[in-house]
Design an enzyme around this catalytic site. Structure first.
Site, PDB file in Angstrom:
ATOM      1  N   GLU A  38       0.853  -1.181   0.000  1.00  6.04           N
ATOM      2  CA  GLU A  38       0.000   0.000   0.000  1.00  6.04           C
ATOM      3  C   GLU A  38       0.888   1.229   0.000  1.00  6.04           C
ATOM      4  OE1 GLU A  38      -2.292  -1.358   3.306  1.00  6.04           O
ATOM      5  OE2 GLU A  38      -2.425  -2.956   1.840  1.00  6.04           O
ATOM      6  N   ASP A  92      -5.102   8.340  10.940  1.00  3.46           N
ATOM      7  CA  ASP A  92      -3.752   7.861  11.220  1.00  3.46           C
ATOM      8  C   ASP A  92      -3.219   8.363  12.547  1.00  3.46           C
ATOM      9  OD1 ASP A  92      -2.916   6.215   8.966  1.00  3.46           O
ATOM     10  OD2 ASP A  92      -3.402   8.006   7.804  1.00  3.46           O
ATOM     11  N   TYR A 145     -10.612  -4.687   4.418  1.00  4.31           N
ATOM     12  CA  TYR A 145      -9.553  -4.230   5.313  1.00  4.31           C
ATOM     13  C   TYR A 145     -10.146  -4.211   6.710  1.00  4.31           C
ATOM     14  CZ  TYR A 145      -5.580  -1.182   6.708  1.00  4.31           C
ATOM     15  OH  TYR A 145      -4.462  -0.645   7.279  1.00  4.31           O
TER      16      TYR A 145
END
Lengths: 394, 258
Positions: free
Chosen positions: B48, B59, B174
């Site tokens: 990725e 994040d 995911y």
């Protein structure tokens, strides 16, 4: 009917929506499904209105500013949000959201703050309700706004510095969102402006709409009519503006005027005039006009007023701008500071520098003698004393 | 005949997959291609490539710091595409671009997808483009360019929504290991194991690859006990910050070898 209000899917025209990572979906969805029902409950309305009256001190006066009117040749009314408890309109929203959070069974509150006004308003209602409170604030803002940091601490809140990115409001917002991702079950995030993913812009707007609701009946008493010719407010994210416009959005005879911070000049590279400099994009979960590079990186805004120092505007305002329903002006630091001082000298009121931007409208637009103009005086200037002192060398 | 997407091909292999996330343009602007080549040579199964964003909501501090540095180094969408234009001459493993929606929107969603297809990118992960919006507005564009869009699920995602995400998914899901932003952890708790089991029991059509909190051989094995593979991001960024590209082979083998 053409409306400037939010639609069922959370959009104002092309703007709004909920562009959020999946990790936030359950929290935001819970809120979306419940906010209208909870806000519509009689017991909620009763508690909200009672607190606004007894704790915040509402209704806030609609004050006819006689000397200012003579000076500028219009009938100028000031909506005195500066007289609210904690000194600004922010408390209207935090009272509403804390009551909502309680009904959702939340045990912990988080918030972001730039200048500290929303942080103080959030810490205040958390103290009132006995709920834990964490306020995220950019490391740089913590240094710039020491008195508000102290207020939050006195009120029992924990102030956590946002150390990432540019260490200001947008980064504090990022950190608050991350906290919410990490604490999805017990925590409610009180966003302070009419921004964020749907339903936040609409929810915040509804809590702030008390401003225009009161203007209507107050103006009826004073002028014999509910609708002014213009409503004017400053815009950062745009919560006081959203509340000031709300009940006039679909009243075609009422002119809507938004005043943004041009900082050192729109094209100086140090500005927060989003309508002029922004492009459609995604920030903090909503599609709206925002200041960014060609590559789509969000740029850092500047204004002497910490409360207008945000790189986007709420989606309602983007729509008002794009549709032409709202008339947008950009006012520089210098213009705003002068207008603030003028209000001190002509009316004996020291305004917040945010509100001073709205007051500077008279340098940019000519009104008719009999125009009824209502300006939202969103906050008082105590918090800005140091900035005034430095600027005017007092 | 249209070539099978490399992600599909990889998912059919009879092994647990190690996918590595890294930020393009970090530590140095021109490290992107050397990192990809070294990761492939070291045995990573899929990559990725993080397109850096100024405000990466999902994040943690490690990846955000790498993004901030990459932007300072001069990384942009245009630059990344330029760096990757000949990547398929040397690299055959699946490549996914992971980026927030705003930079993609500014490039133009259609133009971005077209460029990805030309270069040989196999899929995209856009964490702040919700599955509902994708399904209504962008799915046709992605599919026209042969791109697989990857969606996230979390321990808080309802079964009903997981079914919907599975129905829209065309590659893998995911699976975010815990309610958190990205970041390395040393172990998984019982709640996570229960969650892995629950999802495994749903018999979804799309295989699951676990991400967030994978940092070592132990967490990799725990995650892939139920799932098809695992993604390592923050731990890799930390390693490369300290050791640089030369540290890649030892890092990859430390994860894969028991």
């Amino acid at each position: 009917m053409n409306t400037y209000n939010v639609n069922k899917k959370g959009y104002y025209g092309d703007f709004g929506g909920a562009y959020i990572p999946e990790m936030l979906y359950p929290n935001v969805e819970e809120l979306r499904q419940q906010y209208l029902a909870i806000m519509g409950e009689d017991s909620f309305k009763e508690e909200f209105n009672q607190l606004l009256k007894d704790y915040v001190g509402r209704p806030s006066p609609l004050y006819f500013a006689k000397r200012l009117s003579q000076k500028h040749g219009a009938k100028i009314y000031l909506k005195r949000e500066d007289l609210n408890h904690t000194g600004a309109h922010k408390i209207n929203n935090t009272i509403g959201q804390i009551l909502l959070a309680k009904r959702l069974g939340k045990k912990r509150i988080i918030a972001e703050t730039g200048a500290g006004q929303h942080g103080v308003a959030t810490a205040t209602v958390c103290a009132l309700m006995g709920i834990d409170c964490v306020v995220y604030m950019g490391e740089i803002d913590i240094k710039r706004q020491a008195p508000n940091v102290a207020r939050m601490k006195m009120l029992g809140a924990e102030v956590r510095p946002a150390l990432s990115g540019s260490k200001t409001l947008k980064d504090a917002t990022n950190e608050a969102i991350r906290d919410w991702i990490n604490n999805p079950v017990d925590t409610h995030y009180i966003i302070g402006s009419a921004i964020g993913p749907h339903p936040y812009p609409d929810m915040v707007t509804r809590f702030q709409s008390i401003i225009s609701e009161e203007i209507k009946w107050q103006l009826k008493e004073k002028e014999g009519r509910e609708n002014p010719d213009y409503v004017i407010a400053c815009i950062g994210g745009g919560s006081n503006a959203a509340g000031t416009y709300y009940h006039f959005l679909d009243e075609a005879t009422v002119g809507i005027i938004a005043v943004e911070a041009a900082g050192k000049g729109i094209h100086s590279g140090e500005s927060a005039a989003t309508s002029q400099l922004g492009k459609e994009g995604i920030i903090h979960g909503c599609k709206t006009l925002l200041m960014q590079t060609n590559d789509g990186q969000i740029t850092e805004p500047y204004s002497i007023s910490a409360g207008l120092d945000y790189p986007g505007v709420g989606p309602m305002h983007s729509h008002l701008y794009q549709s032409g329903r709202g008339e947008f002006f950009s006012v520089t630091d210098n213009d705003a500071m002068k207008a603030g001082l003028e209000l001190c000298k002509t009316e004996g009121i020291i305004p917040a520098i945010e509100s001073s931007h709205a007051l500077a409208i008279f340098n940019h637009k000519k009104f008719k003698e009999d125009d009824v103009v209502v300006i939202s005086l969103s906050g008082r200037g105590d918090k800005d004393l140091n900035t005034y002192i430095d600027y005017f060398d007092l | 005949m249209k070539q099978m997407n490399r992600i599909h091909k990889k998912l059919q292999e009879d092994k647990k997959l190690l996918s590595i996330y890294f930020t393009a343009g970090y530590p140095n602007l021109d490290d992107t291609v050397p990192i990809i080549e070294k990761l492939q040579d070291s045995g990573a199964d899929m990559l990725e490539i993080g397109l850096p964003f100024s405000d990466p909501l999902a994040d943690g501090p490690t990846i955000q710091a790498s993004s901030t540095q990459a932007l300072k180094n001069g990384m942009t969408s245009v630059k990344l595409f330029e760096q990757l234009k000949n990547i398929r001459q040397t690299v055959s493993i699946p490549l996914i671009i992971m980026g927030y929606f705003n930079p993609i929107m500014q490039y133009g969603v259609e133009a971005f997808c077209k460029k990805c297809a030309e270069i040989g990118i196999d899929g995209l992960i856009v964490p702040d483009l919700p599955v509902d919006v994708y399904h209504e507005e962008y799915q046709q564009i992605f599919e026209k360019h042969g791109l697989i869009n990857i969606f996230l699920i979390t321990p808080q995602t309802s079964n009903e929504r997981i079914r919907f995400i599975d129905s829209v998914s065309n590659g893998f899901i995911y699976m975010v290991s815990s309610a958190s932003v990205t970041g390395a952890k040393n172990t998984f708790g019982n709640a996570q194991t229960e969650y892995f089991k629950r999802i495994d029991g749903m018999q979804l059509k799309a295989p699951q690859i676990v991400g967030f909190g994978i940092s070592n051989n132990h967490t990799f094995n725990a995650a892939t006990h139920y799932a098809k593979g695992a993604i390592i991001g923050s731990a890799f960024i930390k390693m490369i910050t300290e050791k640089g590209i030369e540290g890649i082979p030892a890092f990859v083998s430390s994860i894969k070898n028991t």
